[in-house]
Design a protein around this motif. Structure first.
Motif, PDB file in Angstrom:
ATOM      1  N   PHE A  93       0.838  -1.200   0.000  1.00  0.00           N
ATOM      2  CA  PHE A  93       0.000   0.000   0.000  1.00  0.00           C
ATOM      3  C   PHE A  93       0.878   1.257   0.000  1.00  0.00           C
ATOM      4  CE2 PHE A  93      -2.840   2.910   2.676  1.00  0.00           C
ATOM      5  CZ  PHE A  93      -3.612   3.298   1.594  1.00  0.00           C
ATOM      6  N   TRP A  94       1.945   1.248   0.806  1.00  0.00           N
ATOM      7  CA  TRP A  94       2.877   2.380   0.820  1.00  0.00           C
ATOM      8  C   TRP A  94       3.474   2.604  -0.568  1.00  0.00           C
ATOM      9  CZ3 TRP A  94       6.461   1.585   5.737  1.00  0.00           C
ATOM     10  CH2 TRP A  94       5.672   1.646   6.891  1.00  0.00           C
ATOM     11  N   GLN A  95       3.846   1.502  -1.225  1.00  0.00           N
ATOM     12  CA  GLN A  95       4.458   1.618  -2.544  1.00  0.00           C
ATOM     13  C   GLN A  95       3.472   2.198  -3.547  1.00  0.00           C
ATOM     14  OE1 GLN A  95       7.855   0.879  -3.245  1.00  0.00           O
ATOM     15  NE2 GLN A  95       7.214   2.142  -4.966  1.00  0.00           N
ATOM     16  N   TRP A  96       2.200   1.762  -3.452  1.00  0.00           N
ATOM     17  CA  TRP A  96       1.180   2.299  -4.357  1.00  0.00           C
ATOM     18  C   TRP A  96       1.001   3.795  -4.128  1.00  0.00           C
ATOM     19  CZ3 TRP A  96      -3.448   4.865  -3.500  1.00  0.00           C
ATOM     20  CH2 TRP A  96      -4.240   5.080  -4.633  1.00  0.00           C
TER      21      TRP A  96
ATOM     22  N   MET B  76       6.040   6.347   4.751  1.00  0.00           N
ATOM     23  CA  MET B  76       6.341   5.744   6.047  1.00  0.00           C
ATOM     24  C   MET B  76       6.231   6.778   7.161  1.00  0.00           C
ATOM     25  SD  MET B  76       9.932   4.023   7.297  1.00  0.00           S
ATOM     26  CE  MET B  76      10.303   3.815   9.026  1.00  0.00           C
ATOM     27  N   ASN B  77       6.752   7.973   6.908  1.00  0.00           N
ATOM     28  CA  ASN B  77       6.681   9.048   7.910  1.00  0.00           C
ATOM     29  C   ASN B  77       5.245   9.404   8.262  1.00  0.00           C
ATOM     30  OD1 ASN B  77       8.988  10.011   9.145  1.00  0.00           O
ATOM     31  ND2 ASN B  77       9.647  11.139   7.332  1.00  0.00           N
ATOM     32  N   ALA B  78       4.380   9.417   7.251  1.00  0.00           N
ATOM     33  CA  ALA B  78       2.969   9.732   7.498  1.00  0.00           C
ATOM     34  C   ALA B  78       2.248   8.575   8.165  1.00  0.00           C
ATOM     35  CB  ALA B  78       2.279  10.077   6.173  1.00  0.00           C
TER      36      ALA B  78
ATOM     37  N   VAL C 130      -6.225   5.129   7.410  1.00  0.00           N
ATOM     38  CA  VAL C 130      -5.998   4.185   6.299  1.00  0.00           C
ATOM     39  C   VAL C 130      -4.648   3.486   6.421  1.00  0.00           C
ATOM     40  CG1 VAL C 130      -7.475   5.443   4.668  1.00  0.00           C
ATOM     41  CG2 VAL C 130      -5.032   5.960   4.755  1.00  0.00           C
ATOM     42  N   PHE C 131      -3.760   4.019   7.268  1.00  0.00           N
ATOM     43  CA  PHE C 131      -2.418   3.436   7.409  1.00  0.00           C
ATOM     44  C   PHE C 131      -2.345   2.340   8.457  1.00  0.00           C
ATOM     45  CE2 PHE C 131      -1.306   7.831   5.893  1.00  0.00           C
ATOM     46  CZ  PHE C 131      -0.823   7.435   4.664  1.00  0.00           C
ATOM     47  N   LEU C 132      -3.409   2.067   9.179  1.00  0.00           N
ATOM     48  CA  LEU C 132      -3.367   1.063  10.248  1.00  0.00           C
ATOM     49  C   LEU C 132      -3.177  -0.346   9.689  1.00  0.00           C
ATOM     50  CD1 LEU C 132      -6.118   2.531  12.589  1.00  0.00           C
ATOM     51  CD2 LEU C 132      -3.711   2.243  13.156  1.00  0.00           C
ATOM     52  N   PRO C 133      -2.633  -1.265  10.498  1.00  0.00           N
ATOM     53  CA  PRO C 133      -2.281  -2.610   9.989  1.00  0.00           C
ATOM     54  C   PRO C 133      -3.453  -3.595   9.966  1.00  0.00           C
ATOM     55  CG  PRO C 133      -1.556  -2.395  12.270  1.00  0.00           C
ATOM     56  CD  PRO C 133      -2.132  -1.058  11.886  1.00  0.00           C
ATOM     57  N   PHE C 134      -4.408  -3.358   9.090  1.00  0.00           N
ATOM     58  CA  PHE C 134      -5.535  -4.281   8.934  1.00  0.00           C
ATOM     59  C   PHE C 134      -5.059  -5.588   8.302  1.00  0.00           C
ATOM     60  CE2 PHE C 134      -7.181   0.067   8.435  1.00  0.00           C
ATOM     61  CZ  PHE C 134      -8.116   0.095   9.451  1.00  0.00           C
ATOM     62  N   ASP C 135      -5.774  -6.670   8.605  1.00  0.00           N
ATOM     63  CA  ASP C 135      -5.445  -7.908   7.898  1.00  0.00           C
ATOM     64  C   ASP C 135      -6.688  -8.622   7.382  1.00  0.00           C
ATOM     65  OD1 ASP C 135      -6.504  -8.939  10.227  1.00  0.00           O
ATOM     66  OD2 ASP C 135      -5.143 -10.653  10.263  1.00  0.00           O
ATOM     67  N   ASN C 136      -7.874  -8.136   7.787  1.00  0.00           N
ATOM     68  CA  ASN C 136      -9.103  -8.822   7.363  1.00  0.00           C
ATOM     69  C   ASN C 136     -10.202  -7.799   7.124  1.00  0.00           C
ATOM     70  OD1 ASN C 136     -10.778 -10.965   6.749  1.00  0.00           O
ATOM     71  ND2 ASN C 136     -11.404 -11.293   8.867  1.00  0.00           N
ATOM     72  N   LEU C 137      -9.860  -6.769   6.362  1.00  0.00           N
ATOM     73  CA  LEU C 137     -10.779  -5.663   6.139  1.00  0.00           C
ATOM     74  C   LEU C 137     -11.936  -6.104   5.250  1.00  0.00           C
ATOM     75  CD1 LEU C 137     -10.828  -2.658   6.982  1.00  0.00           C
ATOM     76  CD2 LEU C 137      -9.638  -2.128   4.861  1.00  0.00           C
ATOM     77  N   GLY C 138     -13.169  -5.824   5.696  1.00  0.00           N
ATOM     78  CA  GLY C 138     -14.333  -6.232   4.915  1.00  0.00           C
ATOM     79  C   GLY C 138     -15.169  -5.083   4.407  1.00  0.00           C
TER      80      GLY C 138
ATOM     81  N   GLU D 272     -15.679  15.925   1.490  1.00  0.00           N
ATOM     82  CA  GLU D 272     -14.941  16.887   2.306  1.00  0.00           C
ATOM     83  C   GLU D 272     -13.479  17.029   1.878  1.00  0.00           C
ATOM     84  OE1 GLU D 272     -15.225  19.076   4.558  1.00  0.00           O
ATOM     85  OE2 GLU D 272     -17.293  18.883   5.242  1.00  0.00           O
ATOM     86  N   THR D 273     -13.013  18.279   1.820  1.00  0.00           N
ATOM     87  CA  THR D 273     -11.611  18.539   1.471  1.00  0.00           C
ATOM     88  C   THR D 273     -10.667  18.101   2.594  1.00  0.00           C
ATOM     89  OG1 THR D 273     -11.853  20.795   2.301  1.00  0.00           O
ATOM     90  CG2 THR D 273     -12.167  20.465  -0.049  1.00  0.00           C
ATOM     91  N   SER D 274     -11.185  17.885   3.804  1.00  0.00           N
ATOM     92  CA  SER D 274     -10.344  17.433   4.923  1.00  0.00           C
ATOM     93  C   SER D 274      -9.715  16.069   4.647  1.00  0.00           C
ATOM     94  CB  SER D 274     -11.164  17.330   6.212  1.00  0.00           C
ATOM     95  OG  SER D 274     -11.839  18.524   6.472  1.00  0.00           O
ATOM     96  N   TYR D 275     -10.278  15.301   3.726  1.00  0.00           N
ATOM     97  CA  TYR D 275      -9.697  13.998   3.395  1.00  0.00           C
ATOM     98  C   TYR D 275      -8.420  14.131   2.575  1.00  0.00           C
ATOM     99  CZ  TYR D 275     -13.816  11.475   5.075  1.00  0.00           C
ATOM    100  OH  TYR D 275     -14.803  10.936   5.865  1.00  0.00           O
ATOM    101  N   LYS D 276      -8.174  15.323   2.048  1.00  0.00           N
ATOM    102  CA  LYS D 276      -6.978  15.549   1.229  1.00  0.00           C
ATOM    103  C   LYS D 276      -5.842  16.084   2.086  1.00  0.00           C
ATOM    104  CE  LYS D 276      -4.465  16.607  -2.527  1.00  0.00           C
ATOM    105  NZ  LYS D 276      -3.805  15.631  -3.376  1.00  0.00           N
ATOM    106  N   GLN D 277      -4.694  15.439   2.020  1.00  0.00           N
ATOM    107  CA  GLN D 277      -3.486  15.910   2.718  1.00  0.00           C
ATOM    108  C   GLN D 277      -2.772  16.887   1.799  1.00  0.00           C
ATOM    109  OE1 GLN D 277      -1.846  15.199   5.637  1.00  0.00           O
ATOM    110  NE2 GLN D 277       0.242  15.715   5.187  1.00  0.00           N
ATOM    111  N   PHE D 278      -2.552  18.119   2.286  1.00  0.00           N
ATOM    112  CA  PHE D 278      -1.906  19.126   1.441  1.00  0.00           C
ATOM    113  C   PHE D 278      -0.403  19.208   1.682  1.00  0.00           C
ATOM    114  CE2 PHE D 278      -6.347  20.494   1.422  1.00  0.00           C
ATOM    115  CZ  PHE D 278      -6.543  20.631   0.058  1.00  0.00           C
TER     116      PHE D 278
END
Length: 829
Positions: A95-98, A111-113, A401-409, A418-424
């Motif tokens: 996911f980080w690479q994407w 990684m920092n984020a 979205v960065f948390l370590p999920f393993d069985n996300l449904g 909302e523009t708050s979802y965008k990191q500037f």
């Protein structure tokens, strides 16, 4: 000889090399050799200590392991392994690479984020003692004792300082242990703690459940302490009417003060117990726990279930207060029953605490919360709980979205527009909505997007059947949409019926609301007192010394402030250009609205919600609490008041100046204006009372205002989408913006022209610029922007981004690029 012997003894062992992700903005990962004694300790996703450069130490994450040595350089040895088991999953690394590939940044920046700061110890990381914990020094090891002792003398130490103090290079394992024991904090990440609102509840000591004991107690109190007797009697009456008796309820019913209640608890006649309660509608949770969906909600839920069989993403388009949250709860229940994890994204955690409490009512300890108002210890704890499958639902802001999920449904994205979802800033400049959709695809999970005013791209995808679509057109419980009245500022100014910035219509409606003991929300999308101070003689305007903007006057501090870099200076009474004393303030912000309202409506209790009033610890929660408990009559605010506020007694909502939204120079201006006006309007009349919305404007017949009045999002979309198609904007084209920055304006001119010309060699007329943006200098850096537009369907965006990377890399290798910063922003919002 010793070296030869050591080699001989280990010759049969494998030599491993670890490719690691460093928390740095570098173009590639580096490979380190694994010492033989750490062969069994290394694994993908574990943190390791490495040296990068001559002396810097960093915590890196193992990306992959191989037996092949790097060809172009000799691999250094990694120094230590920090984890017993991986803290980052392989899914996360992919996911980080994407994210790095899609948003044209580096994996180290992702990684920092992604990781809490406590996971990323480096040479210059600052360490401080945890102020919330008292340290038992008798339990400390020698090295821990030395560090604590040093921190007593000096409030902060860097890891470099601790290396010198202990006389050893590897100190991170010691600091990791101290962090886990809660002895130290990572100072760069110590944010204010999110504290839930607490309420004190009172119980009667069980020994007085015996009627004879209670009778004897009451007789004794009546004779010696009649006020205490009244309080006990009031408690008995209240406990028959309600399951829980709060301390405030008891004091109000008995007329007793806090000292009387404290005396009764000190005597252990009454027992006080603190409980976490919702800041919004805590009294309704019992009822909410057994809610039934109405016909429209059930129809929308059935439609979503059906479309999830064929589509991975579904848009739920529901008007404000239509009961979308109850549909979300049903879907979360179903995902949990299927053994899946759920991610529930909200745009602004601080303003949606009622959602947290509502979900906790259903899912109890299965739900975790993750956002920036938690300190670093709390974020690390949530990270480990998700990793160890202790949470089934995570409720959080974009960083979740960065948390370590393993069985996300299931992923639910509320208020997806909302523009708050965008990191500037800083990189990665990602949009959590789009990132979450990709994340879901990796787990074969479903995504539900919810909004009353969807982003055009989302609505376009739904209309073109890429996404599923469900709709709620009526408010929950039969509550009618608020009445909207548009008032012409021009007409009222001509008739001289304006009072300051308030039309006669708004003044009358506010007065009526106050008379009815109801509440008012006023929206003005500009903070401060006055945006511009101007000399009437020579037109001089004070400007920021670091940025290309005028300074805003703040009456509370009597200073002129820059809202971009934080620079401030004292306000002036004499023009420095011509010496005139004829200086006047132009325009108005939330502070001026608040100030003038207190003169016009002296009996009203007025509060302000903007960036200036919500910096302090728990400031959001305090304001919401005061509004809920009716200690505020009028709330003045910026766009914060449009997000998540849900109060039964708010019956009047006003937009003080709608033109400031409508005239913004941006292709999204009409879309954003409609969203903001509709969302602000949606705060009125949400609980059975008919609401009234007043829109003040110089242009009452503006198309967007008429569409807001008609609540006709579809008409807005159809009129705007043709312009988007004609002028090559999303959703038909993708946009990538490159911001080129330099401290020297002339250098920037040559650099940006060169870069734009290099891009034109590959992309021709798709390259627009370079141009100065609206604000052309921030923090002493001059800025030019280059816009690239690409057809959505006929161009491979992956190849485009690869070429852009190559051009930027080639540009950065030239002498011309010295001192220059290039910041790509993919899908700027």
């Amino acid at each position: 000889m010793l070296e030869l012997a050591d080699t001989h003894n280990t010759s049969s062992r494998k030599t491993w090399f670890a490719e690691v992700v460093l928390p740095l903005a570098i173009a590639k990962n580096y490979t380190y050799r694994v010492p033989f004694e750490l062969n069994d300790a290394v694994a993908v996703g574990k943190r390791v200590v490495v040296q990068f450069g001559k002396s810097k130490l960093y915590t890196a994450v193992i990306h992959s392991l191989t037996e092949r040595a790097p060809e172009r350089y000799e691999a250094k040895y990694l120094m230590d392994v920090l984890d017993d088991s991986p803290i980052v999953t392989e899914q996360q690394l992919q996911f980080w690479q994407w994210l790095a590939d899609y948003y044209l940044c580096y994996t180290g920046e992702v990684m920092n984020a992604a990781l809490p700061a406590a996971f990323k110890l480096a040479s210059e990381t600052r360490i401080m003692l945890n102020p919330d914990e008292s340290v038992d020094r008798s339990t400390l090891h020698d090295k821990e004792f030395l560090i604590v002792d040093a921190l007593d003398l000096q409030p902060e130490l860097t890891i470099s300082d601790i290396v010198k103090l202990l006389g050893q290079k590897i100190v991170m394992p010691v600091l990791k242990t101290m962090f886990e024991k809660n002895i130290i904090h990572i100072s760069e990440a110590v944010n204010e703690k999110y504290k839930p609102r607490k309420r004190t509840y009172i119980k009667l000591n069980p020994i007085y459940s015996d009627p004879d004991m209670l009778r004897a107690l009451f007789t004794q109190l009546e004779r010696r302490a009649p006020k205490q007797a009244d309080a006990v009697l009031a408690f008995i009456k209240l406990s028959r009417e309600q399951e829980l008796v709060s301390k405030n309820d008891l004091m109000e019913a008995s007329g007793a003060n806090a000292a009387v209640v404290k005396t009764l608890t000190d005597k252990q006649i009454l027992i006080a117990e603190e409980k976490n309660v919702s800041r919004l509608y805590y009294e309704n949770f019992e009822e909410a726990a057994t809610f039934q969906l109405n016909e429209a909600q059930q129809g929308a839920l059935d439609s979503i279930r059906q479309q999830f069989q064929e589509k991975d993403v579904v848009l739920l388009h529901g008007v404000t207060s239509s009961g979308k949250t109850q549909i979300y709860i049903r879907l979360v229940e179903e995902a949990i029953q299927a053994g899946k994890q759920v991610l529930y994204l909200l745009p602004e955690i601080a303003l949606t605490t009622h959602v947290i409490e509502r979900l906790r009512k259903y899912f109890g300890n299965d739900i975790g919360v993750y956002h920036s108002r938690f300190n670093d210890n709390e974020r690390v704890e949530v990270w480990h709980r998700v990793l160890n499958h202790q949470y089934k639902v995570i409720l959080g802001a974009r960083s979740s979205v960065f948390l370590p999920f393993d069985n996300l449904g299931l992923i639910i994205i509320d208020e997806e527009h909302e523009t708050s979802y965008k990191q500037f800033d800083p990189a990665p400049r990602y949009n959590a909505r789009d990132a979450a959709i990709y994340l879901a695809s990796r787990y074969q999970a479903k995504v539900l997007l919810g909004s009353a005013t969807p982003a055009f791209e989302t609505y376009f995808n739904a209309r073109n059947h890429k996404y599923g679509f469900a709709e709620l057109t009526e408010r929950f419980g039969g509550v009618s949409m608020p009445q909207i009245e548009v008032v012409s500022i021009t007409e009222e100014t001509k008739r001289k019926t304006m009072q300051s910035h308030f039309t006669s219509v708004l003044m009358q409606d506010m007065q009526q609301a106050l008379n009815n003991k109801e509440q008012v929300i006023l929206f003005q999308n500009r903070r401060g007192y006055a945006p511009v101070l101007i000399c009437r003689v020579c037109a001089f305007t004070p400007r920021c010394i670091n940025c290309d903007v005028s300074l805003t006057y703040h009456k509370s501090s009597s200073h002129l402030h820059c809202h971009y870099c934080g620079y401030k200076e004292e306000s002036m009474t004499v023009c420095p250009a011509c010496g005139s004393t004829h200086l006047e303030y132009k325009g108005f912000g939330t502070e001026k609205i608040e100030d003038e309202l207190s003169i016009l409506l002296p009996e009203a209790r007025i509060a302000r919600m903007d960036l200036d009033t919500t910096r302090a610890r728990n400031a959001y929660q305090t304001l919401l609490n005061d509004l809920e408990e009716k200690r505020i009559d009028i709330l003045v605010g910026t766009q914060m008041v449009a997000k998540g506020l849900d109060f039964s007694d708010v019956t009047v909502v006003a937009i003080i100046n709608a033109d400031s939204l409508l005239k913004y120079p941006d292709y999204r201006a009409n879309e954003r204006s409609f969203q903001m006006l509709a969302q602000v309007s949606g705060r009125a009349g949400r609980r059975g009372k008919t609401g009234k919305v007043v829109i003040q404007t110089y242009n009452p017949h503006h198309r967007v205002i008429e569409q807001v009045i008609a609540n006709d999002y579809k008409d807005l979309y159809l009129t705007e989408i043709d312009e988007r198609r004609n002028f090559k904007y999303p959703p038909f084209y993708r946009i990538i913006q490159l911001y080129v920055k330099h401290k020297d304006a002339e250098q920037l001119y040559h650099q940006s022209e060169y870069l734009a010309n290099e891009l034109r060699k590959h992309f021709g007329e798709r390259v627009i610029g370079p141009e100065f943006p609206l604000i052309s200098r921030i923090r002493n850096m001059y800025i030019k922007s280059i816009m690239l537009k690409f057809e959505k369907d006929s161009v491979s965006i992956a190849k485009v981004k690869l070429l852009i990377r190559e051009v930027i890399l080639q540009f950065q290798t030239t002498k011309l690029s010295k001192g220059c910063i290039v910041q790509p922003d993919v899908d700027p919002y």
